[in-house]
Structure formats: C-alpha cells, structure tokens
Design a protein around this motif. Structure first.
Motif, PDB file in Angstrom:
ATOM      1  N   THR A  36      29.436  32.373  41.756  1.00  0.00           N
ATOM      2  CA  THR A  36      29.771  32.985  40.458  1.00  0.00           C
ATOM      3  C   THR A  36      30.944  33.958  40.615  1.00  0.00           C
ATOM      4  O   THR A  36      31.687  34.175  39.675  1.00  0.00           O
ATOM      5  CB  THR A  36      28.552  33.722  39.852  1.00  0.00           C
ATOM      6  OG1 THR A  36      28.053  34.651  40.820  1.00  0.00           O
ATOM      7  CG2 THR A  36      27.463  32.760  39.435  1.00  0.00           C
ATOM      8  N   ASN A  37      31.119  34.516  41.820  1.00  0.00           N
ATOM      9  CA  ASN A  37      32.260  35.419  42.024  1.00  0.00           C
ATOM     10  C   ASN A  37      33.588  34.667  41.884  1.00  0.00           C
ATOM     11  O   ASN A  37      34.565  35.207  41.373  1.00  0.00           O
ATOM     12  CB  ASN A  37      32.192  36.092  43.397  1.00  0.00           C
ATOM     13  CG  ASN A  37      31.474  37.427  43.342  1.00  0.00           C
ATOM     14  OD1 ASN A  37      30.558  37.598  42.545  1.00  0.00           O
ATOM     15  ND2 ASN A  37      31.845  38.378  44.194  1.00  0.00           N
ATOM     16  N   ASP A  38      33.618  33.406  42.335  1.00  0.00           N
ATOM     17  CA  ASP A  38      34.852  32.619  42.214  1.00  0.00           C
ATOM     18  C   ASP A  38      35.142  32.298  40.753  1.00  0.00           C
ATOM     19  O   ASP A  38      36.279  32.378  40.301  1.00  0.00           O
ATOM     20  CB  ASP A  38      34.743  31.319  43.022  1.00  0.00           C
ATOM     21  CG  ASP A  38      34.737  31.592  44.517  1.00  0.00           C
ATOM     22  OD1 ASP A  38      35.172  32.692  44.923  1.00  0.00           O
ATOM     23  OD2 ASP A  38      34.274  30.719  45.273  1.00  0.00           O
ATOM     24  N   VAL A  39      34.087  31.927  40.020  1.00  0.00           N
ATOM     25  CA  VAL A  39      34.282  31.608  38.598  1.00  0.00           C
ATOM     26  C   VAL A  39      34.773  32.870  37.871  1.00  0.00           C
ATOM     27  O   VAL A  39      35.747  32.834  37.110  1.00  0.00           O
ATOM     28  CB  VAL A  39      32.956  31.111  37.956  1.00  0.00           C
ATOM     29  CG1 VAL A  39      33.155  30.800  36.484  1.00  0.00           C
ATOM     30  CG2 VAL A  39      32.421  29.895  38.696  1.00  0.00           C
ATOM     31  N   ALA A  40      34.105  34.006  38.141  1.00  0.00           N
ATOM     32  CA  ALA A  40      34.472  35.260  37.473  1.00  0.00           C
ATOM     33  C   ALA A  40      35.913  35.661  37.810  1.00  0.00           C
ATOM     34  O   ALA A  40      36.644  36.157  36.946  1.00  0.00           O
ATOM     35  CB  ALA A  40      33.505  36.368  37.870  1.00  0.00           C
ATOM     36  N   ALA A  41      36.322  35.421  39.043  1.00  0.00           N
ATOM     37  CA  ALA A  41      37.690  35.791  39.459  1.00  0.00           C
ATOM     38  C   ALA A  41      38.732  35.017  38.645  1.00  0.00           C
ATOM     39  O   ALA A  41      39.788  35.561  38.306  1.00  0.00           O
ATOM     40  CB  ALA A  41      37.872  35.524  40.951  1.00  0.00           C
ATOM     41  N   VAL A  83      32.864  40.720  35.322  1.00  0.00           N
ATOM     42  CA  VAL A  83      34.303  41.024  35.388  1.00  0.00           C
ATOM     43  C   VAL A  83      34.527  42.435  34.855  1.00  0.00           C
ATOM     44  O   VAL A  83      34.075  42.762  33.753  1.00  0.00           O
ATOM     45  CB  VAL A  83      35.101  40.023  34.509  1.00  0.00           C
ATOM     46  CG1 VAL A  83      36.567  40.429  34.420  1.00  0.00           C
ATOM     47  CG2 VAL A  83      34.943  38.598  35.028  1.00  0.00           C
ATOM     48  N   LEU A  84      35.216  43.262  35.632  1.00  0.00           N
ATOM     49  CA  LEU A  84      35.542  44.613  35.169  1.00  0.00           C
ATOM     50  C   LEU A  84      37.037  44.857  35.318  1.00  0.00           C
ATOM     51  O   LEU A  84      37.592  44.667  36.408  1.00  0.00           O
ATOM     52  CB  LEU A  84      34.797  45.677  35.988  1.00  0.00           C
ATOM     53  CG  LEU A  84      33.278  45.705  35.879  1.00  0.00           C
ATOM     54  CD1 LEU A  84      32.701  46.770  36.797  1.00  0.00           C
ATOM     55  CD2 LEU A  84      32.838  45.970  34.432  1.00  0.00           C
ATOM     56  N   ILE A  85      37.690  45.230  34.238  1.00  0.00           N
ATOM     57  CA  ILE A  85      39.095  45.642  34.294  1.00  0.00           C
ATOM     58  C   ILE A  85      39.021  47.159  34.140  1.00  0.00           C
ATOM     59  O   ILE A  85      38.743  47.673  33.064  1.00  0.00           O
ATOM     60  CB  ILE A  85      39.935  45.014  33.143  1.00  0.00           C
ATOM     61  CG1 ILE A  85      39.595  43.532  32.949  1.00  0.00           C
ATOM     62  CG2 ILE A  85      41.424  45.256  33.369  1.00  0.00           C
ATOM     63  CD1 ILE A  85      40.033  42.592  34.031  1.00  0.00           C
TER      64      ILE A  85
END
Ligand code: BTN
Length: 273
Positions: A36-41, A83-85
């Motif tokens: 899920t980290n790859d998708v979120a990235a 995801v955090l900006i």
C-alpha cells in the motif's frame, strides 16, 4: 473450514459516521496489491491527495523497517497507507505522533495496555501487534531550481495484526509478535478499528501541528522504554544507556553508559534491546 470474514474492508462502511477533518476524506480499498505504501506514493504526486488512505486486504510485497518483510494472511490485518503533504510537522515528530495515534486506536477506551517501543513498534502484552513505516518522497523541482512548495510528502504505512491466531506466528515471530485476537483485546472488527485509526491519526496530527508538547507528554505515558536501559545501533555503531526522554526534532534521548547524553533519530537507528 475457516469461516468467511464478516469485516471485509469497504470504503463506504469505513466512511460511515467518520468525523475526521483531514484523514480519510478519500479512501480506496485494494483487494490485493504489492505494498500500500507504493500505491500511496503514486497518489502522493498530487498535492490534492493529502489525507488519502489506501487499504489492502492482502499485500504481495509488504515491507517493514530496516528492509524487513511485512507478512500477513488475507483479510487478517489492517494494512494501510496514508498520504500526507505536510508543512508543519517534521519527520521525527510525525513518527512519534503516528505511534501515539496507532497505540490509542488499538487500546481499549480508558485503558493503557498498548505501549510504544521506539521508534514505531506498537506493543500489546510485551509483543508487537502493529508497526509503522514512514517514507518520504521528494517534491518536484521547478524550472528555477527551487521546490514547487515548502511542504514535504510523506507516506505513513500502518500494519496492525488483527485476526492472526497464536499458532500462526512461527519461529522467531512466536516470541515477539501477536495480534489483537490472540490477546483477546479491544476491537477486532476491522471496520471499527479502521474508523478508530483514521480518527486517532486525524486528531493527533492536529495536536502535533498546534502543540507538540502534548504529543511528547502522551508518548512518555505510552513508552515502554522511558526510564529503562536501551541498546541501539546508530549509523553502524552500538550505543547503550538509559532512556530519559524523547525530543520532537532529534529523537530518543539516552543517558549513555559511557557518560553524557545523546540523541538518536529514528531514521538512522535500530533498537537491539
Ligand atoms: C515495521 O514495524 O517494520 C513497519 C511495518 C509497516 C507495515 C505496513 S503494512 C501497510 C504498509 N505497506 C507496507 O508495505 N508496509 C506498511
């Protein structure tokens, strides 16, 4: 035969009654993905996706800290990435904030059974029940050579063991890992847990942006290491000492056995005891 799960993740069910301001306004659930980290990235390339949460029922290449794999059976866990900006909270404070948020989400209301083992292990009855993998992406650079925004892009990956049976942890994991069900603890319905998790992350991010001292105070209450001896590897060298606190910018504070006080950031440290 195993009973079918009644708590399969569903974005509409997770959103129902969710009162978050920032986290989970957009939720996607994948049946299976690599990580899920790859998708979120991928989604994090667009600043509009701040607060987006990716869940998966299964990961084929889930990863943990320090190059470890993150394993888990289908629909057994909460596997998600946020995801955090972010332009207010630095990486060290963000890491502490997420640990506090995950520990509180898992705990029974009014109890303090879940604890934090720095940097990001969430412990239940002395065993690891959840982990957090914080990854940073760099921002695109504009034509003039300066970043297009002063914000930083983070992906917060969270894995919580929910329905794994005690017997499913084998080898070394038997001694160090557990699940919510195995400890007969708290909410094992993953929809409810997902709601609690997103609410808790939303709440603690707001606290961190306005008053980092409150995060530090809560971290101190939840830490299993505060006041105890810790050994760690930092940039390849071994250090030992008593944990005397946490710094929101510089990390774990140790009173070293060799004398003096030193701070260790999460990104370059691995706890050995
Ligand atoms: C650790 O304790 O080592 C961190 C584990 C983080 C696991 C989660 S599961 C969801 C997200 N996707 C990944 O590949 N890793 C994180």
């Amino acid at each position: 035969m195993a009973r079918p799960r009644t708590d399969l993740l569903d974005p509409d069910k997770i959103k129902e009654g969710l009162k978050t301001k920032r986290i989970g306004t957009k939720i996607l659930v994948y049946d299976s993905t690599s990580s899920t980290n790859d998708v979120a990235a991928e989604y994090a390339r667009n600043e509009q996706n701040d607060g987006l949460v990716i869940f998966a029922e299964e990961q084929t290449a889930g990863r943990g800290r320090a190059g470890n794999k993150w394993l888990g059976g289908r629909a057994d866990s909460i596997l998600c990435s946020i995801v955090l900006i972010e332009d207010k909270i630095n990486a060290e404070l963000l890491s502490l904030t997420c640990a506090v948020a995950v520990a509180e989400a898992i705990d029974k209301p009014g109890r303090s059974q879940t604890k934090i083992k720095w940097p990001n292990d969430i412990m239940l009855n002395g065993k690891k029940v959840a982990g957090i993998l914080l990854e940073t992406k760099s921002l695109p650079i504009s034509d003039s050579g300066t970043p297009v925004s002063k914000s930083k892009i983070y992906v917060v990956g969270i894995g919580i063991n929910c329905h794994q049976k005690k017997e499913s942890f084998t080898g070394e994991l038997k001694r160090i890992a557990t699940s919510i069900d195995a400890e007969s603890h708290s909410i094992s319905d993953r929809i409810l847990l997902a709601k609690r998790l997103l609410s808790s992350v939303d709440h603690w991010l707001e606290v961190a942006a306005n008053n980092s001292k409150k995060v530090i105070e809560r971290w101190h209450e939840l830490s299993i290491q505060l006041g105890h001896r810790v050994t760690l590897i930092f940039n390849g060298a071994r250090f030992a000492g008593r944990c005397i606190g946490i710094d929101p910018e510089k990390g774990l504070i140790l009173q070293l056995d060799t004398g003096g006080i030193r701070m260790f950031d999460a990104a370059h440290s691995a706890i050995t005891r």
